[in-house]
Design an enzyme around this catalytic site. Sequence first.
Site, short mmCIF file in Angstrom:
data_model
loop_
_atom_site.label_atom_id
_atom_site.label_comp_id
_atom_site.label_asym_id
_atom_site.label_seq_id
_atom_site.Cartn_x
_atom_site.Cartn_y
_atom_site.Cartn_z
N SER A 1 64.86 33.65 -43.81
CA SER A 1 65.55 32.81 -44.79
C SER A 1 66.46 33.59 -45.74
CB SER A 1 64.52 31.99 -45.56
OG SER A 1 65.18 31.04 -46.34
N HIS A 2 66.12 33.56 -47.01
CA HIS A 2 66.97 34.18 -48.04
C HIS A 2 66.64 35.66 -48.25
CE1 HIS A 2 63.24 32.75 -49.67
NE2 HIS A 2 63.34 33.69 -50.60
N ASP B 1 72.04 30.09 -47.86
CA ASP B 1 71.26 31.31 -47.63
C ASP B 1 71.28 31.72 -46.16
OD1 ASP B 1 69.64 29.26 -46.67
OD2 ASP B 1 67.78 30.31 -47.18
N ASP C 1 69.47 31.33 -43.47
CA ASP C 1 69.24 30.37 -42.39
C ASP C 1 69.84 29.00 -42.68
OD1 ASP C 1 67.34 29.98 -44.44
OD2 ASP C 1 65.94 29.04 -43.06
N LYS D 1 65.12 21.40 -45.77
CA LYS D 1 66.20 21.33 -46.75
C LYS D 1 67.48 21.72 -46.05
CE LYS D 1 64.83 25.79 -48.75
NZ LYS D 1 63.41 26.07 -48.53
N ASP E 1 69.42 26.70 -45.17
CA ASP E 1 68.75 25.54 -45.76
C ASP E 1 68.90 25.45 -47.28
OD1 ASP E 1 67.05 27.65 -46.24
OD2 ASP E 1 65.28 26.75 -45.30
N ARG E 2 69.38 26.52 -47.91
CA ARG E 2 69.56 26.46 -49.36
C ARG E 2 71.01 26.23 -49.74
NH1 ARG E 2 65.64 30.67 -52.40
NH2 ARG E 2 63.79 30.20 -51.19
#
Length: 544
Positions: free
Chosen positions: A114-115, A278, A280, A377, A282-283
């Site tokens: 992710s982030h 981010d 991946d 998200k 989702d943010r």
Amino acid sequence: MLNIEEVATRPFNDQKPGTSGLRKKTAVFENTPNYLENFVQSLFDVIDASGKTLVLGGDGRYFNNQAIQTILKMAAANGVSQILVGRNGLLSTPAVSNIIRKYETDGGIILSASHNPGGQDGDFGIKFNTPNGGPAPEAVTNAIFEATKDIRTFKIANVPDVDLSQLTTFSIGDMSVNVIDSVADYVELMRQIFDFDAIADLLKSGFTMTYDALNAVTGPYAVEIFENQLGAPKGTVVNAVPLPDFGGLHPDPNLTYAKALVERMYAADAPDFGAASDGDGDRNMVLGKGFFVNPSDSIAILAANASLIKGYKNGLFGVARSMPTSCALDKVAEKLKLNVYETPTGWKFFGSLMDADMITLCGEESFGAGSNHVREKDGIWSILFWLNILAVKRQSVSDVVQNHWKQFGRNYYSRHDYEGVEADAAQQMMRRLTEILPSLSGKVFNAYTVSSADEFSYTDPVTKEKTEHQGIRILFKDGSRLIFRLSGTGTQGATVRIYIEKYEPDFAKQNMDSQEALKDLISIAVDLSEIQKLTHRDGPTVIT
Ligand code: VG1
Ligand code: CO
């Protein structure tokens, strides 16, 4: 006949998936023999992969390709019947969620941390999403974890690496592999929800925007949507090519790590709109000219304006936020007479509410917002939602936010992260706080009176599953809140998050700097927790 090897391995006891799957230093995946293989075999055993159809893709970080090749060979050896894999192994997290749902597969595997930073010195991760498109619930992740603790062998097909650069279908033994376009299905979904013509008109009207993909997975999605389909000029998307090390950037869209974007949006010649996502995808982070939209406010604003959006014009089932997220959403829900649910941190808790049609929109303070269009998200979705609102209202970002505060009151909000502190010190801090909780009720600190103090626990209204120890909350009589919790996504030491909130209904007092408005509460938090003393830090590493 496929040549299947049954390889001996030894179990590990550190493969417990956290808030969003298994996340470790890349070196752990790369250098610990069979680290990935053990996890994947355990996953396949738990879901009984034989005969199943799965989606596979990742955010393109270092080790993505290698992991995908290994997983394909293991899937073939474990009798998986079909795999839909993103071209070049790329799929954003929301795109995987969509593909799982759209093609009604038996789930999907996402490769990402992710982030967290990527590259050989960064982090890598793997997670499994269930057939509803959402992160696996704890019952599944716990079963995988248990399996990794006594695994003895894994199965892998003895075949060469496959080419994933062309959109084709081929087979490995009896398993068919469809290499699919990474962005097409996602773009189609966005078109169903948002009014692309209205946004294109806005972009033609002189409205300017920039989008920073931070060299992570959303580059190709953003170029296709913002530039190719909506007509934003070439170059609107910066850092658009997914790189194995994200070009050295930390793909965490916040005021600290998306520094170049923030500087651009605060410059004299800033565009009207700036956004980032981010690693991946989702943010989301959204900014106007010299104006940062706090993610908690953003969710509330999306909910308040949902009736303007094609995909939500028939109304919302309800809304939800994670516990540490500010109560701005609750104010909107109250006015719109919607149910609002307060869940523990992590997207998986929203899934059951969405599956039961209890909520349509939801979000977290950590730059995450989404809806029942998928079960993750969704960064680009959030940004399109904003653009669609602006296309209808033709107001600046700051006007939209300030008008919202005027109508609903402002929830001053900030999160202070103490990253990479000593795990023992962090545990000790939480333990101490837990001990003093019962004595806090009724106490007055700096004119703030404590109304209650507890540890948050949650019973899922649908599954009845109980989740405990989800953060310490100190609530004050005026609606202010202090929340303390430990991060579940870090890979180094511990990260303490302190969330600070204060409600201000008076329009005349809504234009303060948030750190200034919250300064008394911040010092109460520091004093009560003794965080700085215990962790030997002078202050947080990241302030949002
Ligand atoms: C963080 C956020 C949380 C989010 C999680 C996964 O978790 O606070 O809200 O759901 O990351 O996001 P933690 O435990 O570190 O606070 V992501 O973009 O990594 O899928
Ligand atoms: Co993410």
